[in-house]
Design an enzyme around this catalytic site. Structure first.
Site, PDB file in Angstrom:
ATOM      1  N   LYS A 114     -10.996 -12.807  40.506  1.00 10.53           N
ATOM      2  CA  LYS A 114     -10.167 -14.010  40.375  1.00 10.53           C
ATOM      3  C   LYS A 114      -9.289 -14.229  41.605  1.00 10.53           C
ATOM      4  O   LYS A 114      -9.099 -15.350  42.043  1.00 10.53           O
ATOM      5  CB  LYS A 114      -9.273 -13.912  39.124  1.00 10.53           C
ATOM      6  N   ASP A 154     -10.891  -8.127  36.430  1.00  7.53           N
ATOM      7  CA  ASP A 154     -11.467  -7.768  37.726  1.00  7.53           C
ATOM      8  C   ASP A 154     -12.719  -8.561  38.063  1.00  7.53           C
ATOM      9  O   ASP A 154     -13.644  -8.056  38.690  1.00  7.53           O
ATOM     10  CB  ASP A 154     -11.786  -6.259  37.787  1.00  7.53           C
ATOM     11  N   GLY A 161      -4.106  -6.647  39.257  1.00 11.44           N
ATOM     12  CA  GLY A 161      -4.256  -6.348  40.675  1.00 11.44           C
ATOM     13  C   GLY A 161      -5.250  -7.321  41.258  1.00 11.44           C
ATOM     14  O   GLY A 161      -6.410  -7.320  40.896  1.00 11.44           O
ATOM     15  N   HIS A 162      -4.763  -8.226  42.103  1.00 13.34           N
ATOM     16  CA  HIS A 162      -5.641  -9.209  42.724  1.00 13.34           C
ATOM     17  C   HIS A 162      -5.767  -8.891  44.209  1.00 13.34           C
ATOM     18  O   HIS A 162      -4.776  -8.846  44.914  1.00 13.34           O
ATOM     19  CB  HIS A 162      -5.082 -10.626  42.537  1.00 13.34           C
ATOM     20  N   GLN A 168      -6.134 -10.445  34.127  1.00 15.09           N
ATOM     21  CA  GLN A 168      -7.033  -9.745  33.184  1.00 15.09           C
ATOM     22  C   GLN A 168      -8.179 -10.691  32.773  1.00 15.09           C
ATOM     23  O   GLN A 168      -8.436 -11.654  33.465  1.00 15.09           O
ATOM     24  CB  GLN A 168      -6.255  -9.223  31.961  1.00 15.09           C
TER      25      GLN A 168
HETATM   26  P1  IMP Z   1      -2.337  -2.507  29.880  1.00 17.60           P
HETATM   27  O1  IMP Z   1      -2.455  -3.956  30.168  1.00 17.60           O
HETATM   28  O2  IMP Z   1      -1.798  -1.699  31.023  1.00 17.60           O
HETATM   29  O3  IMP Z   1      -1.609  -2.216  28.601  1.00 17.60           O
HETATM   30  O4  IMP Z   1      -3.827  -1.935  29.655  1.00 17.60           O
HETATM   31  C1  IMP Z   1      -4.627  -2.317  28.547  1.00 17.60           C
HETATM   32  C2  IMP Z   1      -6.082  -2.424  28.941  1.00 17.60           C
HETATM   33  O5  IMP Z   1      -6.251  -3.525  29.816  1.00 17.60           O
HETATM   34  C3  IMP Z   1      -6.637  -1.214  29.702  1.00 17.60           C
HETATM   35  O6  IMP Z   1      -8.003  -1.067  29.376  1.00 17.60           O
HETATM   36  C4  IMP Z   1      -6.506  -1.623  31.145  1.00 17.60           C
HETATM   37  O7  IMP Z   1      -7.401  -0.936  31.980  1.00 17.60           O
HETATM   38  C5  IMP Z   1      -6.841  -3.101  31.035  1.00 17.60           C
HETATM   39  N1  IMP Z   1      -6.242  -3.899  32.119  1.00 17.60           N
HETATM   40  C6  IMP Z   1      -4.956  -4.279  32.237  1.00 17.60           C
HETATM   41  N2  IMP Z   1      -4.785  -5.029  33.333  1.00 17.60           N
HETATM   42  C7  IMP Z   1      -5.991  -5.148  33.913  1.00 17.60           C
HETATM   43  C8  IMP Z   1      -6.463  -5.852  35.057  1.00 17.60           C
HETATM   44  O8  IMP Z   1      -5.718  -6.535  35.778  1.00 17.60           O
HETATM   45  N3  IMP Z   1      -7.796  -5.747  35.335  1.00 17.60           N
HETATM   46  C9  IMP Z   1      -8.625  -5.034  34.538  1.00 17.60           C
HETATM   47  N4  IMP Z   1      -8.241  -4.377  33.458  1.00 17.60           N
HETATM   48  C10 IMP Z   1      -6.927  -4.433  33.136  1.00 17.60           C
HETATM   49 MG    MG Z   2      -7.941  -6.690  39.173  1.00 14.80          MG
END
Ligand code: IMP
Ligand code: MG
Length: 421
Positions: free
Chosen positions: A16, A13, A40-41, A222
């Protein structure tokens, strides 16, 4: 522009989506190489807000090619939904290419993600519950299904029958409801038919494009500290979010890459559980009060804190960051004093890297330097020289402490609110 990898230098977040959108103007092709619809962009164009999860944000510009690479895990039903939502907003989804080797996220992955988090209780990771961990788990265990299987009806049916049987046994052990083969099959086959025209050998496509001198932008999802190898394990996602992931996730070799851009906020945020040394409630209240820092995928309020230069320096090394894009500078406009973490202290020891042991990281106390705030709005600044002196000196310090050169400063979500140095 040459071939550029863009990565998040913090915990995701970092903004990007907006920086990619700005850089896409100069690229011919935009490639996603890892993660799935956990990402989520958010991109604002004029008054319209677009939230992208799987489709590269290049789709918002006509004539750009968008590629979902082999390293991505694709939930086909959700991808079709995203395409439809874009159509509804007036964006034509055509120049999209999906790797035939990309693995599928299945309903049992989502269910298992949820069940494992429930079982962990207080120790949960705080995942997005999109099934990402179990999908990459199947990939590593060599038991996954891929796009190439989805678009081959006969093969898909046989493989799915077995996978549903196997996973229903596991779900039974969790006390969860079994899945219906017929329902999953119907939904996935429908999505498969819809996606089939987009599925191709993206490695060949990217090599041909590179040979013809096209500029490729690799869009990271991420952030560095959510990387499966280099992040704060186990509080991470299941893919390589760092620059190496752009190579393995696309099939483009490291010596074909020209530049790595690191994106970071002027402060720090994190969603989900796990240590965040500079977390600070006051700055969280301030940002949430401004209506900022709520997750684009799950709507969860993000945890917030001061800029952590130990983390960004570490990120610069792991990713080979050349240039920096600092976003959300305007979030700090009202502060009298701004803190920056320059080292960690764990008992008598001073650390200048992020320790791999999260128990040690959880014990780390930040050592802060303080900067005077500028206390004026920066959101209308369009040039470096228009920024308040104190903001410029703050930004210069962030770049120096991180060890890379400042390339872009973002002072708001709009394309125009971007300062190039
Ligand atoms: P997962 O990717 O859904 O398995 O989540 C694992 C960890 O990564 C958690 O702490 C999520 O909140 C974090 N996470 C996954 N995708 C994103 C993203 O796009 N932005 C921020 N945090 C993310
Ligand atoms: Mg995001």
């Amino acid at each position: 522009m040459a071939n550029t990898i863009l990565v998040g230098a913090q915990w995701g977040d970092e903004g990007k989506g907006k920086i990619i959108d700005v850089l896409t103007g100069k690229a011919d092709i935009v490639v996603r190489t890892q993660g799935g619809n956990n990402a989520g962009h958010t991109v604002f164009i004029g008054k319209k807000r677009y939230v992208l999860h799987l489709i590269p944000s290049g789709i918002l510009r006509p004539r750009k090619l968008c590629v979902i690479g082999n390293g991505v895990v694709v939930d086909p039903v959700s991808l079709v939904g995203e395409m439809e939502e874009l159509n509804r907003l007036g964006v034509r989804v055509k120049n999209l290419f999906i790797s035939e080797s990309a693995h599928l996220v299945m309903p049992y992955h989502r269910e298992l993600d949820e069940q494992r988090e429930l079982l962990k209780g207080e120790d949960r990771i705080g995942t997005t519950k999109r099934g990402i961990g179990p999908a990459y788990g199947d990939k590593a265990a060599r038991t996954g299904l891929r796009m190439i299987d989805l678009i081959n009806p006969g093969r898909f049916e046989g493989l799915l029958r077995f996978k549903i049987k196997e996973n229903n046994e596991i779900l039974k052990a969790f006390g969860a409801k079994p899945l219906s083969f017929a329902k999953v099959h119907a939904a996935y086959r429908a999505a498969g038919d819809r996606l089939k025209p987009f599925v191709t050998n993206t490695v060949a496509l990217l090599h041909e494009a590179a040979r013809r001198g096209k500029d490729i932008l690799f869009e990271g999802a991420q952030g560095t500290f959510l990387d499966i190898d280099h992040g704060t394990y186990p509080f991470v996602t299941s893919s390589n979010t760092t620059s190496g992931g752009a190579c393995t996730g696309s099939g483009v070799a490291p010596n074909r890459m020209d530049e790595v851009v690191g994106v970071m906020k002027a402060y720090i945020t994190r969603v989900g559980e796990g240590p965040l040394p500079t977390e600070n409630q006051e700055i969280a209240d301030l940002l949430h009060g401004m209506g900022r820092e709520f997750g684009a995928t799950t709507g969860r309020p993000r945890r917030c804190g001061w800029f952590d230069a130990v983390a960004t320096r570490h990120a610069a090394i792991i990713n080979g960051i050349d240039d920096l894009a600092v976003t959300n500078l305007d979030g700090l406009d009202s502060l009298e004093t701004i803190k920056v973490c320059i080292a960690y202290r764990a008992g008598p020891t001073r650390l200048d890297y992020v320790p791999a042991d999260i128990e040690l990281l959880a014990k780390c106390e930040p050592v802060y330097a303080e900067f005077p705030g500028w206390r004026t709005s920066t959101s209308r600044c369009r040039k470096w020289s228009q920024l308040p002196l104190r903001a410029r000196s703050y930004l210069r310090s962030l770049a120096e402490l991180t060890g890379a050169s400042l390339m872009i400063v973002s002072v708001g979500p709009a394309r125009e609110q971007t300062i190039f140095l």
